[in-house]
Design an enzyme around this catalytic site. Sequence first.
Site, PDB file in Angstrom:
ATOM      1  N   HIS A  99     -22.596 -21.918  28.697  1.00 35.14           N
ATOM      2  CA  HIS A  99     -23.200 -22.189  29.935  1.00 35.14           C
ATOM      3  C   HIS A  99     -24.249 -23.270  29.902  1.00 35.14           C
ATOM      4  O   HIS A  99     -24.840 -23.472  28.793  1.00 35.14           O
ATOM      5  CB  HIS A  99     -23.519 -20.854  30.442  1.00 35.14           C
ATOM      6  N   GLU A 173     -19.187 -26.917  35.965  1.00 33.55           N
ATOM      7  CA  GLU A 173     -20.350 -26.939  36.744  1.00 33.55           C
ATOM      8  C   GLU A 173     -21.149 -27.849  36.167  1.00 33.55           C
ATOM      9  O   GLU A 173     -21.993 -27.975  35.337  1.00 33.55           O
ATOM     10  CB  GLU A 173     -20.946 -25.495  35.995  1.00 33.55           C
TER      11      GLU A 173
END
Length: 273
Positions: A99, A173
């Site tokens: 992430h 993302e």
Amino acid sequence: MAPRLLGVSLKMYFGHERALGWCRDIAALAREHPAVRSGAVELAVMPSYLAVPEALAILDGVAVVGGQDLAAADKGAFTGEVSGAELAEIGCRVVEVGHAERRALFGETDAVVRAKTAAALRHGLTPFLCVGETDRPDDPANAADACVRQVDDALGDAADDSDGGAPIVVAYEPRWAIGAPEPAEPAYIRAVCSVLRAHVRGLTAHPGSRVVYGGSARPGLLTAVADDVDGLFLGRFAHDPAALAAILDEAHALDAQDGSADPTAAHPTASSR
Ligand SMILES: O=C[C@H](O)COP(=O)(O)O
């Protein structure tokens, strides 16, 4: 048509009791919602580590559960780490890898992401492999190229370590859209995800791989990008169960348009433990 995938990471927003209460609310919602009951939507929930065991029990049969991270190593003197082996042992089926917050705040390098992706696959966990450009480029084609490179790099250690054949989930993302008031524009998301999706569908070692979008995803977005993504990866805008219900409604409506809803189908996560 494959189920649409809705992932939710609670990051570190909630305390323990609030996280478990949220899981109970989502379990009740999912058990009743036609999109989940029909198998049109697959839910994946990543709470903080401490909430994972109870989340597994609360969400059993309606959502898969996983960690927001895992160790690259499987065992040993790694204070503070949690291994993929342990996550799998207690019933997790998914895990986030790479992430943007792990990369930016905790110094995760491409090499670490490669090792963690391999570790996830080695233990039968589907990695939610997070990729995305840091700054918004003028041309989404440049972002797509960067993301394709990140995917291939992250899988660099996996071919030798995994049995092969296990799917991955690529979470696109864009870092500039995470924690923002609004997601990236639908046209931008579609432009990047269409390239990424074509790429992951060509990963012969990982058949069935999917691409989801994350970064301030909220109600209304799935409908706008549905043709080019396999689902969403939600953060803050899933904190209110009513918002998640609205997104499930969208998925149900999309499924009805696809004409593929099978109300008798078993939920794909029904035997999650
Ligand atoms: O893990 C989820 C993503 O980073 C998105 O979070 P956000 O929707 O709160 O921006």
